[in-house]
Scaffold this motif. Structure first.
Motif, PDB file in Angstrom:
ATOM      1  N   GLU A 411       0.821  -1.208   0.000  1.00  0.00           N
ATOM      2  CA  GLU A 411       0.000   0.000   0.000  1.00  0.00           C
ATOM      3  C   GLU A 411       0.854   1.258   0.000  1.00  0.00           C
ATOM      4  O   GLU A 411       0.328   2.371   0.112  1.00  0.00           O
ATOM      5  CB  GLU A 411      -0.917   0.007   1.228  1.00  0.00           C
ATOM      6  CG  GLU A 411      -1.891  -1.163   1.307  1.00  0.00           C
ATOM      7  CD  GLU A 411      -2.996  -1.059   0.261  1.00  0.00           C
ATOM      8  OE1 GLU A 411      -3.108   0.010  -0.383  1.00  0.00           O
ATOM      9  OE2 GLU A 411      -3.752  -2.029   0.075  1.00  0.00           O
ATOM     10  N   ALA A 412       2.187   1.072  -0.097  1.00  0.00           N
ATOM     11  CA  ALA A 412       3.106   2.216  -0.081  1.00  0.00           C
ATOM     12  C   ALA A 412       4.324   1.861  -0.917  1.00  0.00           C
ATOM     13  O   ALA A 412       4.453   0.732  -1.410  1.00  0.00           O
ATOM     14  CB  ALA A 412       3.507   2.572   1.356  1.00  0.00           C
ATOM     15  N   ALA A 413       5.223   2.802  -1.079  1.00  0.00           N
ATOM     16  CA  ALA A 413       6.438   2.582  -1.861  1.00  0.00           C
ATOM     17  C   ALA A 413       7.310   1.526  -1.190  1.00  0.00           C
ATOM     18  O   ALA A 413       7.354   1.422   0.043  1.00  0.00           O
ATOM     19  CB  ALA A 413       7.219   3.890  -2.012  1.00  0.00           C
ATOM     20  N   ASP A 414       8.027   0.736  -2.011  1.00  0.00           N
ATOM     21  CA  ASP A 414       8.890  -0.319  -1.483  1.00  0.00           C
ATOM     22  C   ASP A 414       9.921   0.234  -0.502  1.00  0.00           C
ATOM     23  O   ASP A 414      10.252  -0.402   0.499  1.00  0.00           O
ATOM     24  CB  ASP A 414       9.605  -1.039  -2.626  1.00  0.00           C
ATOM     25  CG  ASP A 414       8.682  -1.963  -3.392  1.00  0.00           C
ATOM     26  OD1 ASP A 414       9.070  -2.386  -4.496  1.00  0.00           O
ATOM     27  OD2 ASP A 414       7.589  -2.269  -2.889  1.00  0.00           O
ATOM     28  N   ALA A 415      10.460   1.418  -0.802  1.00  0.00           N
ATOM     29  CA  ALA A 415      11.476   2.011   0.078  1.00  0.00           C
ATOM     30  C   ALA A 415      10.906   2.298   1.452  1.00  0.00           C
ATOM     31  O   ALA A 415      11.571   2.070   2.478  1.00  0.00           O
ATOM     32  CB  ALA A 415      12.019   3.290  -0.549  1.00  0.00           C
ATOM     33  N   ASP A 416       9.659   2.788   1.511  1.00  0.00           N
ATOM     34  CA  ASP A 416       9.033   3.079   2.808  1.00  0.00           C
ATOM     35  C   ASP A 416       8.760   1.797   3.584  1.00  0.00           C
ATOM     36  O   ASP A 416       8.942   1.745   4.812  1.00  0.00           O
ATOM     37  CB  ASP A 416       7.727   3.845   2.601  1.00  0.00           C
ATOM     38  CG  ASP A 416       7.963   5.234   2.024  1.00  0.00           C
ATOM     39  OD1 ASP A 416       7.056   5.775   1.373  1.00  0.00           O
ATOM     40  OD2 ASP A 416       9.063   5.783   2.235  1.00  0.00           O
ATOM     41  N   ILE A 417       8.333   0.763   2.862  1.00  0.00           N
ATOM     42  CA  ILE A 417       8.065  -0.516   3.521  1.00  0.00           C
ATOM     43  C   ILE A 417       9.359  -1.104   4.063  1.00  0.00           C
ATOM     44  O   ILE A 417       9.420  -1.570   5.210  1.00  0.00           O
ATOM     45  CB  ILE A 417       7.393  -1.492   2.538  1.00  0.00           C
ATOM     46  CG1 ILE A 417       6.018  -0.969   2.129  1.00  0.00           C
ATOM     47  CG2 ILE A 417       7.260  -2.877   3.152  1.00  0.00           C
ATOM     48  CD1 ILE A 417       5.380  -1.740   0.985  1.00  0.00           C
ATOM     49  N   ALA A 418      10.415  -1.094   3.234  1.00  0.00           N
ATOM     50  CA  ALA A 418      11.700  -1.639   3.664  1.00  0.00           C
ATOM     51  C   ALA A 418      12.247  -0.883   4.872  1.00  0.00           C
ATOM     52  O   ALA A 418      12.779  -1.493   5.811  1.00  0.00           O
ATOM     53  CB  ALA A 418      12.704  -1.588   2.506  1.00  0.00           C
ATOM     54  N   ALA A 419      12.124   0.433   4.865  1.00  0.00           N
ATOM     55  CA  ALA A 419      12.610   1.220   5.992  1.00  0.00           C
ATOM     56  C   ALA A 419      11.836   0.898   7.270  1.00  0.00           C
ATOM     57  O   ALA A 419      12.408   0.816   8.365  1.00  0.00           O
ATOM     58  CB  ALA A 419      12.491   2.718   5.665  1.00  0.00           C
TER      59      ALA A 419
END
Length: 427
Positions: A411-419
């Motif tokens: 539901e969000a950008a991969d970078a935000d999820i990974a962080a």
């Protein structure tokens, strides 16, 4: 949790029977086992270390890909890709290079062999050493650790590189894991029986010895011609022959069932001529690889089919590699400026962390979702029949990061999820 196995072949030539018996066949068979997640790749970055012929590398890569598919690799089940199609691998190589001791690389077999050869020729020790050759084990470590492979099938000459990979992974985990294992420590898998398939002269089958039996190249005639050159003793038809230590018998064993092996040995002791024995060997091998050879030829004449397979494989591989690299970037401090700096955050800041919430819906199924520290929805799971299934996935996501097989919707950008996952892992 699935068990990951990773296998690659350097793209500098065409494959022979020894490659098939020692690496390709057992790897494909292992990929069919339940609970196994297999990764197969053309190691074209590695090829650049020892080959400066672009057309040769390109042809070899295509030939190897066609060989694996023709040999029965299920590309829907496994992940087949070109190393050079995964840009996360060279970036990870740099992260690992920065924690790898030069002294460790000094002990690598390939580097030491190059130094010894230069010294023996009266040259400077590093006269023929490129940084590609010197750093080869780090690139190999990145290949393995990018997908956290548990097992890596290799020949005995590559076992040292798996040990180096373990050392590099342990150091990275110690420096940046904050008590968690970012990398799985891989294990080398060797096949003591088949890894040294003899060539025509009895030595290990190798192109450097010019003693190979081609797998597909040259067709059935090339197979027949090569087998005819296998060295045997001088005993005539009708004379008893000792099968022990004969290259032809070892090669026969690699394709025969136990009862066929026993019958072949008995026939030789009973006086079977070497010419007839070689004909039997050709028939045995061709019965197994003949259909594969036809599929290989079709793929080589239709490279667009191979390209489609490899692009699909690269997409599967990057679905794992991209979020994992974001997690590793965050771990070493390569973070967006908007991300929480966990190393200097106050207690109040550390309390504001992303959170997993587990719940049960009216349909009776169990769900979980990942929310950012500010309450933004990052991940939404599918429904589970049992609450413990949802709990296991939450634990896996916290420990390993987002994988391609995770039953979640982004539901969000991969970078935000990974962080967010990295912050939970560090906490």
């Amino acid at each position: 949790m699935s068990h990951r196995v990773l296998t690659g072949i350097t793209t500098t030539g065409t494959l022979h029977l020894g490659n098939y018996v020692g690496a390709i066949r057992p790897a494909i068979e292992a990929s069919r086992a339940p609970g196994v997640e297999s990764f197969f790749f053309m190691a074209d970055f590695h090829a650049l270390i020892k080959c400066d012929e672009p057309d040769r590398i390109a042809h070899s890569s295509r030939s190897i890909a066609a060989t694996w598919v023709a040999a029965g690799l299920d590309t829907d089940r496994v992940t087949l890709y070109r190393q050079s199609d995964i840009p996360e691998i060279p970036e990870l190589t740099w992260l690992l290079t920065c924690v790898t001791a030069k002294g460790q690389m000094n002990r690598a077999h390939a580097y030491k062999a190059a130094v010894d050869a230069a010294t023996a020729a009266g040259e400077e020790p590093d006269a023929n050493v490129t940084m590609g050759l010197f750093s080869y084990p780090v690139l190999m470590a990145a290949d393995i650790l990018m997908f956290n492979a548990h097992k890596v099938p290799v020949g005995k000459d590559q076992v040292q590189h798996i040990e180096m990979t373990r050392d590099i992974a342990q150091r990275f985990n110690h420096l940046f894991g904050r008590g968690q294992a970012l990398f799985t420590l891989p294990e080398a898998v060797t096949d003591a029986e088949m890894e040294l398939l003899p060539g025509l002269d009895g030595r290990k089958m190798s192109k450097s010895y010019d003693n190979v039996i081609p797998l597909f190249e040259g067709g059935a005639q090339a197979l027949k011609d090569a087998v005819a050159r296998i060295v045997t003793d001088s005993k005539l038809p009708g004379e008893p022959k000792d099968p022990q230590g004969q290259a032809i018998v070892t090669i026969y064993d690699a394709f025969a069932a136990p009862e066929q092996r026993a019958a072949f040995r008995a026939a030789l002791r009973g006086g079977l001529g070497w010419g007839e024995a070689k004909q039997q060997l050709v028939a045995l091998i061709d019965g197994q690889i003949g259909p594969m050879r036809e599929r290989y030829a079709a793929l080589m004449t239709h490279p667009e089919q191979l390209e489609a397979i490899l692009q699909a494989g690269a997409a599967k591989a990057r679905a794992i590699a991209t979020p994992f690299l974001q997690q590793l970037r965050a771990a070493v401090g390569l973070r967006p400026y908007t991300a929480t700096a966990t190393t200097t955050a106050s207690k109040a800041e550390k309390a504001a962390l992303p959170v997993f919430k587990q719940y049960r819906e009216a349909d009776g199924k169990f769900y979980f979702k990942l929310l950012s520290a500010s309450g933004e929805l990052l991940l939404q799971s599918s429904g589970f029949e049992q609450g413990r299934e949802a709990g296991r996935w939450v634990a896996r996501l916290k420990g390993e990061g987002l994988s391609a097989d995770a039953p979640v919707r982004r539901e969000a950008a991969d970078a935000d999820i990974a962080a967010a996952l990295a912050a939970l892992k560090d906490d």
